[in-house]
Design a protein around this motif. Structure first.
Motif, mmCIF file in Angstrom:
data_model
loop_
_atom_site.group_PDB
_atom_site.id
_atom_site.type_symbol
_atom_site.label_atom_id
_atom_site.label_comp_id
_atom_site.label_asym_id
_atom_site.label_seq_id
_atom_site.Cartn_x
_atom_site.Cartn_y
_atom_site.Cartn_z
ATOM 1 N N LEU A 1 16.615 1.858 4.935
ATOM 2 C CA LEU A 1 16.093 3.055 4.598
ATOM 3 C C LEU A 1 16.495 3.589 3.077
ATOM 4 O O LEU A 1 15.982 4.172 2.117
ATOM 5 C CB LEU A 1 16.362 4.323 5.443
ATOM 6 C CG LEU A 1 15.574 4.220 6.838
ATOM 7 C CD1 LEU A 1 16.034 5.315 7.903
ATOM 8 C CD2 LEU A 1 14.116 3.828 6.711
ATOM 9 N N ASN A 2 18.057 3.081 2.691
ATOM 10 C CA ASN A 2 18.426 3.547 1.395
ATOM 11 C C ASN A 2 17.569 2.718 0.542
ATOM 12 O O ASN A 2 17.154 3.027 -0.634
ATOM 13 C CB ASN A 2 20.033 3.137 1.427
ATOM 14 C CG ASN A 2 20.968 4.182 1.960
ATOM 15 O OD1 ASN A 2 20.202 5.239 2.073
ATOM 16 N ND2 ASN A 2 22.017 3.785 2.087
ATOM 17 N N ALA A 3 17.301 1.347 0.758
ATOM 18 C CA ALA A 3 16.575 0.502 -0.169
ATOM 19 C C ALA A 3 15.229 1.033 -0.371
ATOM 20 O O ALA A 3 14.385 1.042 -1.508
ATOM 21 C CB ALA A 3 16.465 -0.765 0.119
ATOM 22 N N TYR A 4 14.474 1.631 0.770
ATOM 23 C CA TYR A 4 13.142 2.143 0.869
ATOM 24 C C TYR A 4 13.318 3.481 -0.377
ATOM 25 O O TYR A 4 12.540 3.598 -0.993
ATOM 26 C CB TYR A 4 12.833 2.723 2.299
ATOM 27 C CG TYR A 4 11.520 3.141 2.185
ATOM 28 C CD1 TYR A 4 10.214 2.643 1.794
ATOM 29 C CD2 TYR A 4 11.517 4.926 2.559
ATOM 30 C CE1 TYR A 4 9.016 3.394 1.893
ATOM 31 C CE2 TYR A 4 10.296 5.392 2.463
ATOM 32 C CZ TYR A 4 9.094 4.836 2.150
ATOM 33 O OH TYR A 4 7.676 5.346 2.269
ATOM 34 N N GLU A 5 14.250 4.316 -0.066
ATOM 35 C CA GLU A 5 14.308 5.475 -0.919
ATOM 36 C C GLU A 5 14.443 5.234 -2.376
ATOM 37 O O GLU A 5 13.715 5.677 -3.055
ATOM 38 C CB GLU A 5 15.416 6.352 -0.307
ATOM 39 C CG GLU A 5 15.176 6.908 0.742
ATOM 40 C CD GLU A 5 13.974 8.048 1.100
ATOM 41 O OE1 GLU A 5 13.802 8.556 0.190
ATOM 42 O OE2 GLU A 5 13.681 8.292 2.283
ATOM 43 N N LYS A 6 15.389 4.175 -2.370
ATOM 44 C CA LYS A 6 15.410 3.717 -3.920
ATOM 45 C C LYS A 6 14.209 3.304 -4.629
ATOM 46 O O LYS A 6 13.813 3.411 -5.643
ATOM 47 C CB LYS A 6 16.765 2.721 -4.091
ATOM 48 C CG LYS A 6 16.959 2.192 -5.320
ATOM 49 C CD LYS A 6 18.085 1.276 -5.272
ATOM 50 C CE LYS A 6 18.370 0.687 -6.842
ATOM 51 N NZ LYS A 6 19.525 -0.175 -6.817
ATOM 52 N N ALA A 7 13.441 2.482 -3.865
ATOM 53 C CA ALA A 7 12.378 1.761 -4.305
ATOM 54 C C ALA A 7 11.106 2.834 -4.684
ATOM 55 O O ALA A 7 10.707 3.090 -5.513
ATOM 56 C CB ALA A 7 11.893 0.852 -3.487
ATOM 57 N N LEU A 8 11.160 3.972 -3.765
ATOM 58 C CA LEU A 8 10.326 5.016 -4.159
ATOM 59 C C LEU A 8 10.773 6.022 -5.350
ATOM 60 O O LEU A 8 9.992 6.107 -6.061
ATOM 61 C CB LEU A 8 10.387 5.987 -2.731
ATOM 62 C CG LEU A 8 9.387 5.822 -1.636
ATOM 63 C CD1 LEU A 8 9.932 6.972 -0.569
ATOM 64 C CD2 LEU A 8 8.303 5.676 -2.034
ATOM 65 N N GLU A 9 12.095 6.032 -5.562
ATOM 66 C CA GLU A 9 12.298 6.820 -6.704
ATOM 67 C C GLU A 9 12.176 6.065 -8.111
ATOM 68 O O GLU A 9 11.689 6.475 -8.975
ATOM 69 C CB GLU A 9 13.874 7.154 -6.632
ATOM 70 C CG GLU A 9 14.294 7.992 -5.609
ATOM 71 C CD GLU A 9 15.953 8.384 -5.368
ATOM 72 O OE1 GLU A 9 16.571 7.602 -6.229
ATOM 73 O OE2 GLU A 9 16.283 8.775 -4.491
ATOM 74 N N GLU A 10 12.175 4.738 -8.049
ATOM 75 C CA GLU A 10 12.171 3.942 -8.972
ATOM 76 C C GLU A 10 10.941 3.448 -9.138
ATOM 77 O O GLU A 10 10.288 2.827 -10.130
ATOM 78 C CB GLU A 10 13.075 2.613 -8.998
ATOM 79 C CG GLU A 10 14.624 2.880 -9.019
ATOM 80 C CD GLU A 10 15.426 1.609 -8.787
ATOM 81 O OE1 GLU A 10 14.827 0.706 -8.464
ATOM 82 O OE2 GLU A 10 16.674 1.951 -8.839
ATOM 83 N N GLY A 11 9.959 3.682 -8.210
ATOM 84 C CA GLY A 11 8.477 3.224 -8.216
ATOM 85 C C GLY A 11 8.302 1.727 -8.320
ATOM 86 O O GLY A 11 7.270 1.162 -9.050
ATOM 87 N N THR A 12 9.295 1.017 -7.543
ATOM 88 C CA THR A 12 9.326 -0.415 -7.607
ATOM 89 C C THR A 12 8.812 -0.999 -6.269
ATOM 90 O O THR A 12 8.864 -2.143 -6.039
ATOM 91 C CB THR A 12 10.609 -0.866 -7.821
ATOM 92 O OG1 THR A 12 11.405 -0.426 -7.086
ATOM 93 C CG2 THR A 12 11.052 -0.565 -9.335
ATOM 94 N N LEU A 13 8.068 -0.160 -5.584
ATOM 95 C CA LEU A 13 7.435 -0.857 -4.069
ATOM 96 C C LEU A 13 6.694 -1.794 -4.475
ATOM 97 O O LEU A 13 5.562 -1.606 -5.345
ATOM 98 C CB LEU A 13 7.000 0.471 -3.218
ATOM 99 C CG LEU A 13 8.015 1.215 -2.557
ATOM 100 C CD1 LEU A 13 7.279 2.191 -1.792
ATOM 101 C CD2 LEU A 13 8.871 0.451 -1.514
ATOM 102 N N GLU A 14 6.670 -2.844 -3.972
ATOM 103 C CA GLU A 14 5.729 -4.161 -4.063
ATOM 104 C C GLU A 14 4.420 -4.036 -3.513
ATOM 105 O O GLU A 14 4.127 -3.377 -2.306
ATOM 106 C CB GLU A 14 6.225 -5.462 -3.565
ATOM 107 C CG GLU A 14 7.530 -5.816 -3.998
ATOM 108 C CD GLU A 14 8.224 -6.837 -3.355
ATOM 109 O OE1 GLU A 14 7.525 -7.581 -2.512
ATOM 110 O OE2 GLU A 14 9.226 -7.319 -3.633
#
Length: 90
Positions: free
Chosen positions: A77-90
């Motif tokens: 969930l931390n990795a998911y939140e970070k990807a959301l914040e950075e806009g880096t979801l694949e």
């Protein structure tokens, strides 16, 4: 056991499932298709599963104890939140 990598993929369709994660354990073993779901009490993970002949879903791989599950969920969930914040979801 150490989770050495977490990868998050965005889910295209709308609904409760927000993304799918893959984790690498000790740089040697990968578990794919861990679902990130937005439930009534917030985000949680659901382990990979398959449908049985009776129509029920059973986990294919899962942690044996709650401490391991909690640690795994926190990392994912931390990795998911970070990807959301950075806009880096694949």
């Amino acid at each position: 056991m150490n989770i050495t990598d977490v990868r998050i993929r965005k889910v295209e369709k709308e609904g409760k499932m927000k993304a799918v994660a893959s984790i690498t354990i000790d740089g040697e073993f990968v578990v794919h298709d861990i679902k990130i779901i937005d439930g009534e009490k917030g985000l949680f993970i659901a382990m990979p599963s398959r449908k049985t002949g009776e129509g029920e879903y059973r986990d294919i791989a899962h942690p044996i104890n709650s401490n391991t599950r909690d640690g795994m969920q926190k990392l994912i969930l931390n990795a998911y939140e970070k990807a959301l914040e950075e806009g880096t979801l694949e």
